[in-house]
Scaffold this active site. Structure first.
Site, PDB file in Angstrom:
ATOM      1  N   ASP A 182      39.780  50.909  -0.630  1.00  0.00           N
ATOM      2  CA  ASP A 182      40.288  51.154   0.741  1.00  0.00           C
ATOM      3  C   ASP A 182      40.064  52.385   1.293  1.00  0.00           C
ATOM      4  O   ASP A 182      39.386  53.466   0.576  1.00  0.00           O
ATOM      5  CB  ASP A 182      41.852  51.145   0.621  1.00  0.00           C
ATOM      6  CG  ASP A 182      42.585  49.862  -0.078  1.00  0.00           C
ATOM      7  OD1 ASP A 182      41.677  49.011  -0.234  1.00  0.00           O
ATOM      8  OD2 ASP A 182      43.864  49.991   0.055  1.00  0.00           O
TER       9      ASP A 182
ATOM     10  N   HIS B 175      40.193  53.599  -4.073  1.00  0.00           N
ATOM     11  CA  HIS B 175      39.782  54.215  -2.742  1.00  0.00           C
ATOM     12  C   HIS B 175      38.499  54.788  -2.432  1.00  0.00           C
ATOM     13  O   HIS B 175      38.064  55.369  -3.450  1.00  0.00           O
ATOM     14  CB  HIS B 175      40.807  55.228  -2.099  1.00  0.00           C
ATOM     15  CG  HIS B 175      42.281  54.854  -2.002  1.00  0.00           C
ATOM     16  ND1 HIS B 175      42.943  54.590  -3.023  1.00  0.00           N
ATOM     17  CD2 HIS B 175      42.970  54.295  -1.040  1.00  0.00           C
ATOM     18  CE1 HIS B 175      44.381  54.118  -2.818  1.00  0.00           C
ATOM     19  NE2 HIS B 175      44.097  53.841  -1.432  1.00  0.00           N
TER      20      HIS B 175
END
Length: 722
Positions: A81, A243
C-alpha cells in the site's frame, strides 16, 4: 525607441500568477494535505452485516448482493500500500524479480502521477496495480463526491502512466474483514457502484510500525486457520498487507526477502490478488479518452511538483542570500563606524585649519513652489565659515517657483537662472557652468540642510583623492505609515548599503538630495548626463570609473520630502529603478576593465544585479510559496522562519538606527513593511525590467510636493537627529 510604457505584461503576470496558484493547489491536493486523515467514524453509518465481517478478504457487491472470495490454497498475494515510492518500491520490485514472484500494489494516484516509470515497471514485470485513492483519504469519512473524485483521478493517473485501468480498490486505513466499520462498509458499497472489488487482507503485518523483520515474517506466515475462515493447514492461501511508501521501509524490504525465501520452499506461489482468487487480471487496457486525460494529469502533476520543488529551492536561496546580505552589511557598517571614529580623532588632533573652501550650491527646481524657499533659507542658515553661493536653476516651472526664488535674490549669494524645461540633468549642468567655486554641492528643491551639513559634507574632500561625497538623506515627512516605511528603508537599506560601498570604494549612487563634487571630477565624468533617468547614479558611477574616491559622510544630514501616497511613491521608485537599470547597463563595461574602474564594476554591479534586480524579481514567487507552505506544508516551521528573518532584520534595523542616532521605536512598522511595502517594491522592479527589455524610453516622472517645509523657513524646525 518607443515611448509608450508596456501594459500587457500585467495581464501576462496575472495569468502567470493564476497558473502558479493552480499548480500549487494541484500539488497541495496531490500531496494529501486537503483532506488526508481518518476523520473518525460516521455515527449514522451503522454497523456492517455480520456476513461481511466473516467473509473472504475480497468483497464483491456488483449487483447489491454480497459475495466474497479467498485466495486459493497455496497462493499468497503480497500486497503493498501507499506507493509507488522512488526509494523503496524499486527495492521491493528487485526482491520480487529475484524470486520470480508477483504482487499487487495498491497505489496512491498522486504517487502514480509522480512516478509513472515505476508504474510501468510494475505492469511490465507482471505485477498488478489497484487503487488506494488519489490522496490517501479515509473513504469512510469522506463525502461521496470526494470519494468518486479520488477513485476517478486514480484511474486517470493509472491510465496516463501505464495505459491500463483497474477494478481493484483497497481503502486506506482498512485491514481484515473482521475489522470493518460501518463507514468503511458504506464505502465498500459506494465503490461497488463504480465497478470495484474491495480488497481487504488476511494477514496485516503492521510493517508501517517497523516492528522488526522477525515480526513481519511471523505475521505474514500466519498460523494455521488464522484469518482464513474455513481453510486450515499450512498451505492455506492468504492476502498479506505490507507497505512500499510512507516512511522508512528497510524492514519491509528485508522482511519480504525473508518471506519469499522461507515460504517458497514450502510450495507456496506468490502471485497477484486476481490470480490468487482465480479471476482474470485486474488491470485491463484503458479507453483512449482515459489515456489522454491521464497523460495530461500525469504531466500536470509532474509539472506542479517541479514548480513546488523549484520554489522551495528559490525560497532557500533567497533566505540564504538575505541572511548573508544582512550579515555582510552589518559587518561593513561596524567597520565603517570604526573608520569614521578614527578619522574624526585624526582630524581633531591635527593643528591644520579645517578644510573650508568656497562652495557653490546648485538647486535644480521644477514646480517646487511648496518648498523652494525653505531649501534656500536652510542653505544660507549654515555655520559654514567660507562663502556659499546658492544658484537656483528654474527649469521652466509652471508654478510660482521662479517668482519665489527671485524674491530671495536679495539675500547674499543667491542667484536665479531661468531656462526652458529640459530635465534635471540640463538644469544641473546649467548651474554648474556658472558656478564660481571648485566644490559644487547638488541639492534637490524639496530638501533642507542642517546648519552643520555643508561643513560636514565638504570635510572629506580635504583628501585630494576624494572626488565626491554622499550625504545622509533623511525622510522629513515620516508622520504617516508610508513615510515611516520610507524612513526605515532610507536608514536600514540605503545608508547601510552606502557604508559598505564606502569601505569597498565602489559607491554607485550619491543621492540627488545631497552630494558634494569636485569640479574636476564632474568634468572628468563629462558633466551630468541625460542618458538615464537616474542621473545621480549615472554620474556617481562615471566618477568612480574615472579613478576618484567617492565616500559617504553620515554626519552630513539633509531632510527631504518623501512621496506621501502610494501613487507618488510608485512613480518615484519606478523612475529610480528604471534609471538604475539603465546606468548598470551603460557602465557594464567596467566588469571587464582593470584599475579602479574594474574594481568598481566587479564589486558593485553584481551586488546590484543580485539584490536590487534578481532577488526582488523572484521574491513574489517566494512569497506565494510561503503562503502555499502555510496551508500545505509545516505552517509552524514556515512561521518560525518568517519570524526569525523579521527579527534578524529588526536587529539589523536597530543597529542601523543606532548608527544614525535615530529612535528605535520606528521598528514597530517593520513587520507590516514586510507584508505590504516590500511587495510594492517588487512590482516596481518587475515593471522597470519589462520596460527596459521592451526598449521603452520612459518619461521623467515628477512628484507632487505637499510642502513639508512650507511652514519651516529654516532647518531649525526640521526633525533633529541626536
Amino acid at each position: 525607441m518607443p515611448n509608450r510604457e508596456p501594459k500587457g505584461h500585467w495581464i501576462l503576470l496575472m495569468l502567470a500568477g493564476v497558473a502558479l496558484a493552480v499548480a500549487l493547489l494541484v500539488n497541495g491536493f496531490a500531496s494529501g494535505q486537503m483532506g488526508e486523515g481518518t476523520g473518525g467514524p460516521d455515527g449514522n453509518a451503522g454497523e456492517p452485516p455480520v456476513e461481511a465481517t466473516r467473509a473472504g478478504s475480497v468483497l464483491n457487491l456488483a449487483d447489491g448482493r454480497l459475495r466474497s472470495a479467498r485466495p486459493l490454497p497455496g497462493r499468497i498475494a503480497l500486497t503493498f500500500d501507499d506507493g509507488p515510492d522512488p526509494e523503496w518500491t524499486p527495492k521491493l520490485l528487485d526482491v520480487l524479480r529475484k524470486h520470480d514472484a508477483r504482487a499487487t500494489f495498491f497505489s496512491v494516484g498522486a504517487n502514480l502521477a509522480k512516478n509513472p516509470g515505476l508504474a510501468r515497471r510494475m505492469i511490465r514485470e507482471g505485477h498488478e496495480i489497484g487503487s488506494h485513492t488519489y490522496t490517501h483519504i479515509d473513504m469512510g469519512s469522506a463525502p461521496a463526491w470526494r470519494t468518486r473524485l479520488e477513485l476517478d483521478l486514480t484511474q486517470r493517473a493509472l491510465a496516463g502512466a501505464t495505459g491500463r485501468g483497474t477494478n481493484l480498490v483497497r481503502q486506506p486505513y482498512s485491514s481484515t474483514p473482521s475489522g470493518l466499520t460501518g463507514p468503511q462498509w458504506r464505502a465498500v458499497r459506494a465503490a461497488a457502484e463504480q465497478g470495484y472489488l474491495t480488497v481487504l487482507t488476511d494477514r496485516d503485518t503492521e510493517d508501517w510500525a517497523r516492528p522488526g523483520i522477525d515480526k513481519i515474517v511471523e505475521r505474514a506466515a500466519g498460523a494455521p486457520g488464522a484469518e482464513a475462515g474455513a481453510q486450515t493447514g499450512r498451505r492455506a492461501g492468504a492476502i498479506v498487507m505490507l507497505h512500499d511508501s510512507g516512511g522508512d521501509r528497510a524492514q519491509t524490504v528485508q522482511g519480504v526477502e525473508a518471506i519469499l525465501t522461507r515460504l517458497a520452499g514450502k510450495g507456496y506461489r506468490f502471485t497477484t490478488v486476481s490470480d490468487a482468487i482465480g479471476l482474470p487480471p485486474g488491470n485491463t487496457p484503458a479507453a483512449t479518452g482515459d489515456k489522454v486525460i491521464g497523460k495530461a494529469l500525469v504531466w500536470g502533476q509532474l509539472g506542479s511538483s517541479w514548480i513546488v520543488g523549484g520554489l522551495a529551492l528559490l525560497f532557500s536561496v533567497a533566505a540564504v542570500l538575505t541572511a548573508l546580505r544582512l550579515a555582510t552589511l552589518l559587518s561593513f557598517a561596524r567597520l565603517h563606524a570604526r573608520r569614521v571614529r578614527r578619522l574624526r580623532r585624526h582630524r581633531a588632533s591635527r593643528d591644520r585649519p579645517a578644510f573650508t573652501p568656497p562652495v557653490s550650491v546648485i538647486v535644480p527646481a521644477y514646480n517646487e513652489e511648496a518648498g523652494i524657499e525653505a531649501t534656500v533659507r536652510s542653505l544660507l542658515d549654515s555655520d559654514y565659515p567660507a562663502p556659499i553661493e546658492v544658484i537656483v536653476v528654474d527649469d521652466g516651472s509652471t508654478d510660482r517657483t521662479a517668482e519665489i526664488a527671485d524674491s530671495l535674490s536679495y539675500l547674499p549669494g543667491v542667484r536665479l537662472i531661468s531656462k526652458r524645461n529640459g530635465g534635471k540633468p540640463s538644469a544641473l549642468n546649467a548651474g554648474i557652468a556658472v558656478a564660481r567655486a571648485d566644490i559644487v554641492v547638488l541639492v534637490d528643491g524639496d530638501t533642507v540642510f542642517q546648519r552643520d551639513t555643508i561643513g560636514n559634507l565638504v570635510a572629506p574632500m580635504a583628501n585630494p583623492q576624494v572626488g565626491a561625497v554622499s550625504g545622509n538623506t533623511k525622510v522629513a515627512n515620516r508622520g504617516g505609515i508610508i513615510g515611516r516605511w520610507q524612513h526605515i528603508e532610507y536608514v536600514i537599506g540605503f545608508n547601510l548599503d552606502r557604508r559598505m560601498f564606502d569601505v569597498l570604494q565602489c559607491m554607485p549612487t550619491i543621492p540627488g538630495a545631497i552630494g558634494a563634487f569636485r569640479r574636476e571630477a564632474l568634468a572628468s565624468a563629462g558633466g551630468v548626463s541625460d542618458d538615464t533617468l537616474a542621473e545621480d547614479t549615472d554620474l556617481t558611477m562615471a566618477i568612480c570609473r574615472g579613478g576618484w574616491r567617492v565616500v559617504y559622510e553620515e554626519s552630513a544630514l539633509a531632510w527631504t520630502e518623501a512621496p506621501a501616497s502610494i501613487r507618488q511613491l510608485w512613480r518615484q521608485r519606478y523612475r529610480w529603478c528604471y534609471g538604475t537599470l539603465q546606468a548598470m547597463w551603460k557602465h557594464r563595461g567596467s566588469l571587464f576593465q582593470g584599475g579602479r574602474s574594474g574594481r568598481f564594476g566587479r564589486r558593485c554591479l553584481p551586488y546590484l544585479a543580485v539584490f536590487q534586480v534578481a532577488l526582488p524579481l523572484f521574491a513574489p514567487a517566494v512569497d506565494v510559496f510561503t503562503l502555499y507552505g502555510l496551508y500545505f506544508l509545516d505552517p509552524v516551521e514556515l512561521a518560525l522562519s518568517w519570524v526569525f528573518f523579521t527579527l534578524l532584520q529588526a536587529l539589523a534595523g536597530a543597529y542601523a538606527l543606532r548608527l544614525d542616532g535615530e529612535p528605535l521605536r520606528t521598528l514597530w512598522v517593520l513587520p507590516l513593511q514586510q507584508i505590504v511595502y516590500r511587495q510594492l517594491m517588487y512590482l516596481v522592479v518587475i515593471q522597470s525590467l519589462v520596460t527596459a527589455l521592451a526598449g521603452v524610453r520612459l518619461r521623467w516622472h515628477t512628484i507632487r510636493r505637499t510642502g513639508t517645509f512650507a511652514t519651516s523657513p529654516t532647518a531649525e524646525t526640521a526633525p533633529q537627529v541626536r
